[in-house]
Design an enzyme around this catalytic site. Structure first.
Site, PDB file in Angstrom:
ATOM      1  N   ASP A   1      -5.398   1.798   5.275  1.00 54.66           N
ATOM      2  CA  ASP A   1      -6.822   2.127   5.388  1.00 54.66           C
ATOM      3  C   ASP A   1      -7.330   1.626   6.740  1.00 54.66           C
ATOM      4  OD1 ASP A   1      -9.566   2.364   5.127  1.00 54.66           O
ATOM      5  OD2 ASP A   1      -9.563   1.805   3.001  1.00 54.66           O
TER       6      ASP A   1
ATOM      7  N   GLY B   1       0.858  -1.184   0.000  1.00 52.96           N
ATOM      8  CA  GLY B   1       0.000   0.000   0.000  1.00 52.96           C
ATOM      9  C   GLY B   1       0.888   1.226   0.000  1.00 52.96           C
TER      10      GLY B   1
ATOM     11  N   GLU C   1       0.402  -1.333  -4.736  1.00 56.73           N
ATOM     12  CA  GLU C   1      -0.690  -0.389  -4.513  1.00 56.73           C
ATOM     13  C   GLU C   1      -1.901  -0.914  -5.277  1.00 56.73           C
ATOM     14  OE1 GLU C   1      -1.248   2.430  -2.581  1.00 56.73           O
ATOM     15  OE2 GLU C   1      -3.203   2.237  -3.534  1.00 56.73           O
TER      16      GLU C   1
ATOM     17  N   ASN D   1      -3.131  -6.694  -5.380  1.00 52.43           N
ATOM     18  CA  ASN D   1      -3.858  -6.901  -4.144  1.00 52.43           C
ATOM     19  C   ASN D   1      -2.995  -7.810  -3.269  1.00 52.43           C
ATOM     20  OD1 ASN D   1      -5.516  -7.785  -2.076  1.00 52.43           O
ATOM     21  ND2 ASN D   1      -7.327  -7.952  -3.364  1.00 52.43           N
ATOM     22  N   ALA D   2      -2.220  -7.184  -2.382  1.00 51.49           N
ATOM     23  CA  ALA D   2      -1.268  -7.948  -1.565  1.00 51.49           C
ATOM     24  C   ALA D   2      -1.995  -8.893  -0.618  1.00 51.49           C
ATOM     25  CB  ALA D   2      -0.393  -6.992  -0.770  1.00 51.49           C
TER      26      ALA D   2
ATOM     27  N   THR E   1       6.766   9.650   4.198  1.00 51.96           N
ATOM     28  CA  THR E   1       5.616   9.368   3.332  1.00 51.96           C
ATOM     29  C   THR E   1       4.722  10.603   3.244  1.00 51.96           C
ATOM     30  OG1 THR E   1       4.148   8.597   5.069  1.00 51.96           O
ATOM     31  CG2 THR E   1       5.631   6.964   4.135  1.00 51.96           C
ATOM     32  N   GLU E   2       3.980  10.677   2.147  1.00 52.83           N
ATOM     33  CA  GLU E   2       3.092  11.821   1.937  1.00 52.83           C
ATOM     34  C   GLU E   2       2.066  11.898   3.058  1.00 52.83           C
ATOM     35  OE1 GLU E   2       4.134   9.807  -0.384  1.00 52.83           O
ATOM     36  OE2 GLU E   2       5.107  11.134  -1.829  1.00 52.83           O
ATOM     37  N   GLU E   3       1.518  10.729   3.422  1.00 61.26           N
ATOM     38  CA  GLU E   3       0.543  10.685   4.505  1.00 61.26           C
ATOM     39  C   GLU E   3       1.175  11.196   5.797  1.00 61.26           C
ATOM     40  OE1 GLU E   3      -2.635  10.000   5.085  1.00 61.26           O
ATOM     41  OE2 GLU E   3      -2.970   9.918   2.922  1.00 61.26           O
TER      42      GLU E   3
END
Lengths: 233, 440
Positions: free
Chosen positions: A130, A48, A71, A107-108, A205-207
């Site tokens: 998430d 992700g 991702e 989809n890991a 990370t951007e988050e």
């Protein structure tokens, strides 16, 4: 789109098995034409990976190791792909040339073992996953008791699971499940302080940067993959 | 007419037959067809919905209590105002009534399995998502079946397997649970915790041994077959990669427990040395089964294109070691009037032996490994002929056992599920619905 249902049958491309994976396409500079094989294999996975901030920061730290971002969202994956191409072009003649990072849509939660062999990975990152707040959706969380067994399978002994989130409930959930899993052991704060990846994860990370801007809290938990019990194979 | 039997199962001595139709389970003595046991599932099919409603009410009550206490402790804030506006008496949600077009709820038995010592019969129900455990007491002349436990699960169980005193249940959500086979009270479903899980619906689960060490094999609606240690199921041994489509049936022959034969939505079966993570070969079915495929094997209309092939879904794989020491694989493809047999050679190559055609499509089959007899339930609109008996004859070829007409009639007549028309049948063929048809 911020969310994606990990249970649905997205039309995904994934190899039939790790033997069928064509890594050459993702890491062309690590492909040896003479021996018709890769000179290195993916050892670090960012599950992700979002917009790829962590990948780009890890790239110079592990120049000989291959780092893969996975991702599930199509557009986000496309963005990271473009970002990596741009970096590779820009730094073509530099020492740090970003040839060791790549991204794929996948989809890991469903197909991790199609990509990686037993014990192939030394580090797995789960950054700002998430939170799936609803009780009903908890199985959709990326860290669950049952999925941790799959992560333990692709991680080598001593390998590390890194988690970070700005949602305290999710942090507690991840810690609870990792704590309960017999194949993982928590790494303490001292370890976190001296580990460069934990530091990069906290800041890059951007988050993570968004959370810092909003003066929010970030929780980190890192776990080491324990040896497989002797009575198991 | 009678509703066809959905599941048939015999004991090792081939003396008794377990058969299920809808919510009825019956046990027949094979010698004369007499009913020696029966059970009818009387659970209300709306049980899960009612339970959902109860849970919702509980949650709402808890939430409203929380709000009350929160507004008590909070003073004059904007937050308080909001909460006060909110503190109406809680609304009791109605039990949702499925509207037109909603998938119908069925009350039927989804799977059946017999313990090794044949003292217990286990199954799963669709209605309340439960595993049911019966004690079998053949001494009891009134009814040999006694339900000793009914354990409800969070999600619908799809397959069961037995390991000594444990029942292993694989569910639609991809999780596997174990519960004790005993008459203790069932546990609260929320306290159950899975021993392993896939992020995909599970279609089959088996316990296998290798050098006295046990493993759990699970097959799912993606293409995965996983081998996990057992009881330490959190240690995954490996995956068996070979299928392109869903996996629906896993079979380990009694004559060679190191082998695994798997089938599903592909045109072939896979033959494995499962412990060695080795695919020995594929058994191609397409050409052999093509003559038995019908219009019903095309994909559903909205996925149908001029290029769509008829689809093969494996519904049962069985094996048989004959008196002449030859080994056979027997395959039932869903909704066909046929059984395919293959000889398994000593070098693990496989030779097609026979395409046996039957008078009616077969719904389920059970094979007695000792004497090579097969009981099949027929998809037939009839009042007296819902079963067929076949046998591997002296040439190891399948043949009809002719002298069973009276027996079949007795058993069929005892089936209490009468229907007027074929469209009142429960879905007899659902394996092909496992096929992924994603558009995005």
């Amino acid at each position: 789109r911020a969310h994606s249902n990990p249970f649905s049958d997205h039309r995904l491309e994934y190899p039939r098995s790790p033997d069928d994976m064509n890594w050459e396409k993702l890491f062309p500079k690590f492909y040896d034409e003479e021996s018709n094989s890769m000179t290195s294999s993916v050892e670090i996975a960012d599950i992700g990976c979002g917009y790829g901030g962590l990948l780009t920061k890890l790239a110079p730290e592990f120049p000989e190791k291959l780092i893969l971002g996975m991702e599930i969202r199509v557009q986000v994956t496309q963005y990271v792909e473009d970002r990596i191409i741009a970096l590779r072009n820009k730094h073509e003649n530099d020492e740090v040339n970003f040839q060791n990072i790549s991204v794929l849509r996948g989809n890991a939660m469903k197909f991790l073992p199609n990509f990686f062999r037993k014990g192939q990975l030394s580090k797995m990152f789960f950054c700002f996953p998430d939170p799936h707040f609803k009780q009903r959706k908890h199985k959709a969380r990326i860290i669950t008791n049952t999925l941790l067994s799959e992560y333990a399978y692709v991680l080598r002994e001593g390998g590390v699971v890194y988690t970070i989130t700005d949602v305290e409930d999710l942090h507690k959930w991840m810690v609870k499940h990792l704590e309960e899993h017999p194949l993982f052991e928590r790494l303490d704060e001292e370890w976190e302080k001296q580990d460069k990846c934990a530091n990069i994860m906290y800041n890059s990370t951007e988050e993570g940067q968004k959370v810092t801007r909003n003066k929010g809290s970030k929780w980190i938990a890192c776990y080491r993959r324990l040896p497989t019990p002797e009575d198991c194979v | 007419m009678k509703h066809p039997f959905q599941i048939v199962l015999t004991n090792k001595a081939s003396t008794i037959l377990f058969a299920s139709v809808k919510n009825h389970l019956q046990v027949f003595r094979i010698a004369d067809g007499e009913v020696i046991g029966s059970w009818i599932d009387t659970v209300d099919i709306f049980t899960p919905l009612k339970k959902q409603q109860e849970d919702k009410i509980k949650a709402l009550k808890a939430a409203s209590e929380n709000k009350d206490s929160a507004s008590d402790s909070n003073d004059g804030s904007a937050e308080k105002k909001l909460k006060n506006n909110d503190s109406k008496p809680i609304k009791i949600p109605k039990i949702p009534v499925p509207g037109p077009g909603a998938p119908p709820i069925y009350n039927y038995i989804r799977s059946l399995a017999l313990s090794k010592d044949e003292k217990h019969l286990v199954g799963t129900t669709d209605s309340d998502k439960a595993a049911i455990i019966f004690e079998i007491d053949l001494e009891n002349s009134e009814n040999c079946l006694k339900l000793i436990k009914r354990q409800v699960f969070p999600k619908r169980p799809c397959a069961v397997s037995i390991d000594e005193s444990k029942l292993i249940v694989a569910d639609k959500f991809g999780d596997v649970y174990t519960i004790d086979i005993d008459s203790e009270e069932p546990v609260e479903e929320k306290t159950l915790s899975p021993i392993l899980g896939h992020v995909s619906m599970l279609s089959d689960v088996l316990v296998a041994s290798y050098n006295d060490k046990k493993f759990i094999l699970t097959g799912d609606r993606d293409e995965h077959i996983r081998v996990s240690n057992y009881p330490k199921a959190y240690v995954i041994k490996n995956w068996l990669f070979g299928h392109h489509e869903f996996v629906s049936d896993l079979h380990i022959p009694e004559f060679d427990p190191s082998l695994l034969i798997s089938g599903g939505g592909d045109d072939y079966l896979c033959l494995w040395k499962w412990y060695e993570d080795k695919l020995l070969g594929k058994i191609e079915l397409r050409e052999l089964i093509e003559p038995f495929l019908t219009e019903a094997h095309f994909p559903p209309e909205r996925f149908l294109t001029p290029e769509s092939p008829k689809e093969i879904s494996v519904s049962k794989i069985l094996t048989y070691a004959s008196k002449s020491k030859k080994k056979y694989i027997l395959v039932l493809v869903e909704n066909t009037k046929s059984l395919l047999t293959f000889e398994l050679n000593d070098d693990y190559t496989v030779t097609h032996k026979q395409s046996f055609s039957t008078e009616y499509p077969l719904i389920d089959i059970t094979l007695n490994e000792n004497d090579g007899t097969i009981v099949a339930s027929l998809d037939h609109e009839t009042t007296d002929n819902l079963l067929a008996f076949y046998i591997f004859n002296e040439n190891d070829e399948l043949a009809i056992l002719e002298d069973k007409i009276d027996l079949v009639k007795t058993i069929t007549t005892a089936n209490q599920c009468d229907v007027e028309r074929r469209d009142e049948f429960y879905p007899l063929y659902y394996i092909n619905t496992l096929r992924k048809r994603s558009e995005h």
